[in-house]
Design an enzyme around this catalytic site. Structure first.
Site, mmCIF file in Angstrom:
data_model
loop_
_atom_site.group_PDB
_atom_site.id
_atom_site.type_symbol
_atom_site.label_atom_id
_atom_site.label_comp_id
_atom_site.label_asym_id
_atom_site.label_seq_id
_atom_site.Cartn_x
_atom_site.Cartn_y
_atom_site.Cartn_z
ATOM 1 N NE ARG A 189 -3.705 -2.353 -0.088
ATOM 2 C CZ ARG A 189 -3.411 -3.497 -0.709
ATOM 3 N NH1 ARG A 189 -2.270 -3.632 -1.389
ATOM 4 N NH2 ARG A 189 -4.248 -4.505 -0.684
ATOM 5 C CB SER A 238 -9.685 -2.427 3.035
ATOM 6 O OG SER A 238 -10.021 -3.621 2.358
ATOM 7 C CD GLU A 246 -6.058 -0.181 2.301
ATOM 8 O OE1 GLU A 246 -6.623 -0.386 1.218
ATOM 9 O OE2 GLU A 246 -5.585 -1.097 3.006
#
Length: 298
Positions: A173, A223, A293
């Protein structure tokens, strides 16, 4: 901002430029107050010229893509917001390589690869958002990541200079673009030849799996938390008894505890407070401090 707006209209008469443009329609959460000034270039060239002008004036813009991983304050964003989603939507193929504009959706990219009998992007079919956002955060799902197939990225510097890089520091990420301030305008993907039917079947399989396990029909930003070093965020949230836990119009999804969903009327504060309460509860229950996130703006 009014004087800047008049200058931009004078310099870019064809560009969409507005004051106090609500940002909620441009985010998947459907949350967000107004952009003090909002501009939407229709090409990379006009974006470069706009950045060059803003740089000369000492003005730093906020760059907005398709808004699928953002939570924007109800107070909005001060200064100028530049949305680059629709103006950078080109797709081309040469051999086993695809070049895509930053505004191309991940779903469209995956379908384009399938239609050209190229495999390697099946995982991306159900990822919300755009190529630009996907590269920026090295988006991934079901064992695949953008960094595994992205071979080069086209970008603009803050002053509008065109750049190209092949080493983009992809990790979980993360990419170098989170640190260097460059604005992604396109990317090149290296794939493998495959069978169109088999590729389509794999995409269908992953799509059904996603639909069965994720709350796709409700406003969310995907998410809510990054995967911790050990275990899974959703399992930890579930173990803390938080499925269905609600703050105002925001709640932890009963279908997938890793998602925060809203009733379409939630405020920025509802989601932020819920994120904090989930992190506190999980930390108290298992000693892991989850990292959001979702990019929180404001």
């Amino acid at each position: 901002m009014t004087s800047l707006k008049q200058k931009l209209i004078s310099e870019f008469p064809e560009m969409k430029i507005k004051e106090n443009e609500p940002l909620a329609p441009f985010t998947s959460f459907k949350i967000g107050g107004p952009a003090e000034l909002f501009a939407e270039p229709d090409s990379e060239e006009s974006l470069a010229l706009l950045l060059r002008l803003l740089s000369s004036l000492g003005v730093k813009p906020f760059i907005l893509g398709r808004g699928t991983n953002l939570l924007v304050s109800d107070k909005g964003i001060p200064g100028i917001t530049i949305r680059i989603a629709d103006g950078l939507s080109s797709l081309s193929v040469c051999g086993n390589e695809i070049t895509a504009g930053a505004g191309v959706t991940m779903a469209s990219l995956a379908v384009f690869a399938r239609d050209n009998s190229l495999t390697g992007l099946e995982f991306a079919h159900g990822i919300p958002g755009s190529v630009g956002g996907g590269v920026f955060m090295n988006a991934g799902a079901y064992g695949g990541e953008i960094g595994n197939v992205c071979r080069g990225v086209y970008a603009l510097s803050a002053c509008g200079d065109r750049l190209y890089s092949e080493d983009n520091d992809f990790s979980y990420r993360h990419s170098s673009f989170e640190d260097n301030g460059h604005i992604i305008v396109g990317a090149r993907f290296s794939l493998s030849e495959g069978d169109k039917t088999a590729i389509g079947e794999k995409m269908k399989e992953l799509s059904m799996k996603r639909s069965a396990s994720q709350p796709l029909g409700l406003p969310s930003a995907g998410s809510a938390f990054k995967r911790p070093r050990e275990g899974y965020a959703a399992a930890m949230i579930d173990a803390a008894g938080l499925k269905g836990f609600t703050v105002g119009g925001a709640r932890v999804s009963e279908k997938h505890a890793g998602f925060i969903v809203t009733d379409g009327k939630a405020s920025f504060s509802d989601v932020v407070v819920l994120i904090d309460k989930v992190r506190e509860a999980v930390y108290k229950n298992c000693g892991t401090l989850l990292e959001p996130e979702i990019k929180i703006i404001g």
